[in-house]
Scaffold this active site. Structure first.
Site, PDB file in Angstrom:
ATOM      1  N   ASN A  23      -5.500  -3.254  18.410  1.00 39.21           N
ATOM      2  CA  ASN A  23      -5.926  -2.063  19.155  1.00 39.21           C
ATOM      3  C   ASN A  23      -7.261  -1.512  18.676  1.00 39.21           C
ATOM      4  OD1 ASN A  23      -3.621  -2.392  20.574  1.00 39.21           O
ATOM      5  ND2 ASN A  23      -2.567  -0.564  19.799  1.00 39.21           N
ATOM      6  N   ARG A 121       1.755   2.110  34.286  1.00 34.48           N
ATOM      7  CA  ARG A 121       0.725   2.548  33.336  1.00 34.48           C
ATOM      8  C   ARG A 121      -0.546   2.852  34.126  1.00 34.48           C
ATOM      9  NH1 ARG A 121       0.953  -1.445  28.203  1.00 34.48           N
ATOM     10  NH2 ARG A 121      -0.267   0.190  27.223  1.00 34.48           N
ATOM     11  N   ASP A 305       4.766   2.038  19.510  1.00 37.97           N
ATOM     12  CA  ASP A 305       4.714   0.599  19.237  1.00 37.97           C
ATOM     13  C   ASP A 305       5.640   0.191  18.086  1.00 37.97           C
ATOM     14  OD1 ASP A 305       2.897   0.334  21.253  1.00 37.97           O
ATOM     15  OD2 ASP A 305       1.153   0.069  19.976  1.00 37.97           O
ATOM     16  N   ARG A 397       0.180 -12.360  21.690  1.00 41.86           N
ATOM     17  CA  ARG A 397      -0.837 -11.405  22.148  1.00 41.86           C
ATOM     18  C   ARG A 397      -1.220 -10.436  21.032  1.00 41.86           C
ATOM     19  NH1 ARG A 397       1.183  -7.845  25.889  1.00 41.86           N
ATOM     20  NH2 ARG A 397      -0.780  -6.865  25.371  1.00 41.86           N
TER      21      ARG A 397
HETATM   22  C1  UD1 Z   1      -2.568   2.279  23.620  1.00 42.51           C
HETATM   23  C2  UD1 Z   1      -2.224   1.080  22.792  1.00 42.51           C
HETATM   24  C3  UD1 Z   1      -0.755   0.737  22.924  1.00 42.51           C
HETATM   25  C4  UD1 Z   1       0.111   1.957  22.625  1.00 42.51           C
HETATM   26  C5  UD1 Z   1      -0.353   3.166  23.414  1.00 42.51           C
HETATM   27  C6  UD1 Z   1       0.344   4.452  23.009  1.00 42.51           C
HETATM   28  C7  UD1 Z   1      -4.301  -0.171  22.826  1.00 42.51           C
HETATM   29  C8  UD1 Z   1      -5.021  -1.404  23.256  1.00 42.51           C
HETATM   30  N1  UD1 Z   1      -3.039  -0.042  23.230  1.00 42.51           N
HETATM   31  O1  UD1 Z   1      -2.319   1.924  24.976  1.00 42.51           O
HETATM   32  O2  UD1 Z   1      -0.455  -0.289  21.993  1.00 42.51           O
HETATM   33  O3  UD1 Z   1       1.451   1.679  22.977  1.00 42.51           O
HETATM   34  O4  UD1 Z   1      -1.761   3.379  23.224  1.00 42.51           O
HETATM   35  O5  UD1 Z   1       0.179   4.705  21.672  1.00 42.51           O
HETATM   36  O6  UD1 Z   1      -4.823   0.640  22.081  1.00 42.51           O
HETATM   37  N2  UD1 Z   1      -1.510   7.532  30.967  1.00 42.51           N
HETATM   38  C9  UD1 Z   1      -1.677   8.069  32.228  1.00 42.51           C
HETATM   39  N3  UD1 Z   1      -2.886   7.859  32.859  1.00 42.51           N
HETATM   40  C10 UD1 Z   1      -3.889   7.140  32.283  1.00 42.51           C
HETATM   41  C11 UD1 Z   1      -3.701   6.601  30.992  1.00 42.51           C
HETATM   42  C12 UD1 Z   1      -2.494   6.805  30.352  1.00 42.51           C
HETATM   43  O7  UD1 Z   1      -0.784   8.717  32.772  1.00 42.51           O
HETATM   44  O8  UD1 Z   1      -4.952   7.004  32.914  1.00 42.51           O
HETATM   45  C13 UD1 Z   1      -0.214   7.735  30.255  1.00 42.51           C
HETATM   46  C14 UD1 Z   1       0.519   6.414  30.015  1.00 42.51           C
HETATM   47  O9  UD1 Z   1       1.267   6.023  31.133  1.00 42.51           O
HETATM   48  C15 UD1 Z   1       1.367   6.753  28.826  1.00 42.51           C
HETATM   49  C16 UD1 Z   1       0.493   7.750  28.038  1.00 42.51           C
HETATM   50  O10 UD1 Z   1      -0.483   8.215  28.954  1.00 42.51           O
HETATM   51  O11 UD1 Z   1       2.550   7.421  29.235  1.00 42.51           O
HETATM   52  C17 UD1 Z   1      -0.184   7.155  26.825  1.00 42.51           C
HETATM   53  O12 UD1 Z   1      -0.870   5.971  27.208  1.00 42.51           O
HETATM   54  P1  UD1 Z   1      -2.238   5.527  26.502  1.00 42.51           P
HETATM   55  O13 UD1 Z   1      -2.422   6.323  25.251  1.00 42.51           O
HETATM   56  O14 UD1 Z   1      -3.314   5.543  27.514  1.00 42.51           O
HETATM   57  O15 UD1 Z   1      -1.920   4.031  26.130  1.00 42.51           O
HETATM   58  P2  UD1 Z   1      -2.912   2.807  26.164  1.00 42.51           P
HETATM   59  O16 UD1 Z   1      -4.280   3.249  25.806  1.00 42.51           O
HETATM   60  O17 UD1 Z   1      -2.699   2.029  27.394  1.00 42.51           O
END
Ligand code: UD1
Length: 418
Positions: A23, A121, A305, A397
């Site tokens: 990450n 997501r 995670d 991955r």
């Molecule tokens: C990152 C991590 C992943 C981890 C997650 C939460 C990386 C590459 N991946 O994923 O391993 O599980 O953080 O700690 O760093 N959300 C929305 N709209 C958006 C974006 C997010 O509603 O545009 C929501 C998601 O559905 C989720 C929450 O926000 O419920 C947190 O997601 P986010 O922090 O964005 O996760 P990732 O960046 O995808």
């Protein structure tokens, strides 16, 4: 088909340096697009997601070389602004190219990213951040963004890790300053900030809820070492808690694992946290104990995670543990597989009740997501008999040679073709 053949029952003993964080390396690879000279990254984990990111950089016109854990990216000739549908589907993190592409070329064409195994997501927060910095976003059979970022104020409705990183990356190339409010505080954002500042950017506040970016400073090439992977560490510690024994991990900052270590301590493990290492010891003769409710939350809360690996360890314990998954809708797909191994777990929506059993037994199980896969390996090491774990494409991955890491710690694990 490749499978992991795991014979449980050996206590884990030994020491290991944890590899670089997935990450952290993924947003940093995307950030290389912002540099004006070659960037050398060390401690890069060899993962399929990293291969995907390197493929995207090559398609955009970067020169990329990889030797062992060192990657050199020369973005000097990069001219592209499109990421293909196939590359977007290969991993969720492909969306992290949006900010750097806009910053570099004033244009970005992407499709919706893959990685739906945890439930929906969305990327609305990423797009809102880009809009707040003055770029135009059109969603029409893909995502089409146009305009040089001007900077501004980005208010994130949720502290999304990816949206915070995308906002920072876009803001670095913006004409004016940017303030990101309600930013995610994960340590990997701190690593991204350190990397960008090494190249000459001025990003401040990572680790807090407000991040400021000066914008418009030219970035040079440079050299940077990727931080250790705290989730790989949490998985290996879960494996040690499950199998018993004593494991010492180097290359991670124990403070980034504080909530996970506290759970293991409450479960009856001996945890030693030092600047140079973190060590977990569990006497196999003494069962783990159930712990008070584990609620996943944005950093510095308990990491989503680590939920699956820690659940795998606590599946064989005395007493009950309640898990509440607040981050993702569908993150209990490992539960059905743990139950094949004799676990007693009930789920209802975002809640899972683990009633500890005396011991798990080996079974044929399948990983259906990355951390769920790590969890099944951890469970198998504490189980009686052999487990055949499939779905290794998910595991590869995010874990570099999981079976080798476990073998170094004395586990009886091998990868076989079936
Ligand atoms: C990152 C991590 C992943 C981890 C997650 C939460 C990386 C590459 N991946 O994923 O391993 O599980 O953080 O700690 O760093 N959300 C929305 N709209 C958006 C974006 C997010 O509603 O545009 C929501 C998601 O559905 C989720 C929450 O926000 O419920 C947190 O997601 P986010 O922090 O964005 O996760 P990732 O960046 O995808």
């Amino acid at each position: 088909m490749s499978v992991m053949y795991i014979r449980g029952g050996n206590p884990l003993e030994g020491e290991l340096a944890v590899h670089g964080a997935k990450n952290s390396v993924l947003p940093i690879l995307a950030a290389c697009l912002l540099a004006r000279g070659p960037v050398t990254l060390t401690n890069c984990p060899r993962l399929t997601d990293v291969t995907t990111a390197l493929g995207i950089l090559r398609c955009l016109g970067c020169q990329v070389e990889q030797e062992g854990r060192t990657i050199v990216v020369d973005p000097t000739g990069a001219v592209g602004s499109t990421v293909s549908e196939e590359q977007m589907r290969a991993m969720r993190s492909s969306i992290i190219f949006l900010g750097p592409l806009l910053a570099r070329t004033g244009e970005a064409h992407l499709t919706y990213p893959g990685g739906c195994e945890l439930g929906p997501r969305p990327i609305d927060l990423h797009l809102a951040a880009i809009r707040a910095m003055g770029c135009e976003v059109r969603e029409d059979r893909g995502i089409h963004c146009q305009g040089r970022p001007k900077g501004g104020e980005v208010q994130l409705a949720l502290p999304s890790v990816g949206a915070t990183e995308n906002a920072i990356l876009c803001a670095v190339g913006a004409d004016g300053p940017t303030t990101i409010i309600n930013a995610a505080r994960e340590p990997e954002i701190g690593d991204l900030q350190s990397f960008l500042n090494t190249l000459g950017a001025n990003v401040r506040g990572a680790g807090s809820s407000t991040v400021t970016v000066e914008g418009g400073r030219p970035l040079s090439g440079g050299e940077f070492a990727i931080m250790g992977d705290r989730i790989v560490a949490a998985t290996l510690l879960s494996a040690a808690a499950s199998a018993g024994g004593r494991v010492r991990l180097r290359g991670v900052d124990w403070r980034h694992l504080a909530t996970v270590l506290s759970v293991f301590h409450q479960a009856g493990c001996r945890v030693e946290s030092r600047l140079e290492y973190v060590e977990l010891k569990r006497d196999r003769a003494k069962p783990l104990k159930g712990v008070p409710t584990i609620r996943t939350a944005p950093y510095p809360g308990f990491p989503t995670d680590a939920q699956a690996p820690v659940m795998a360890a606590l599946a064989a314990s005395q007493g009950c543990t309640l898990f509440v998954e607040t981050m993702f809708d569908s993150r209990y797909r490992h539960v059905a597989e743990l139950m094949r191994m004799g676990a007693d777990i009930t789920t209802e929506g975002r809640v899972a009740l683990v009633r500890g059993v005396e011991r798990l037994h080996g079974a044929r199980v399948e990983a259906s997501d990355l951390r769920g896969g790590g969890a099944l390996a951890a469970a198998a090491l504490g189980a009686e008999g052999a487990t055949v774990l499939s779905g290794l494409n998910h595991i590869d991955r995010g874990y570099e040679g999981l079976e080798e890491m476990l073998r170094v710690l004395g586990a009886d694990v091998e990868r076989r073709e079936e």
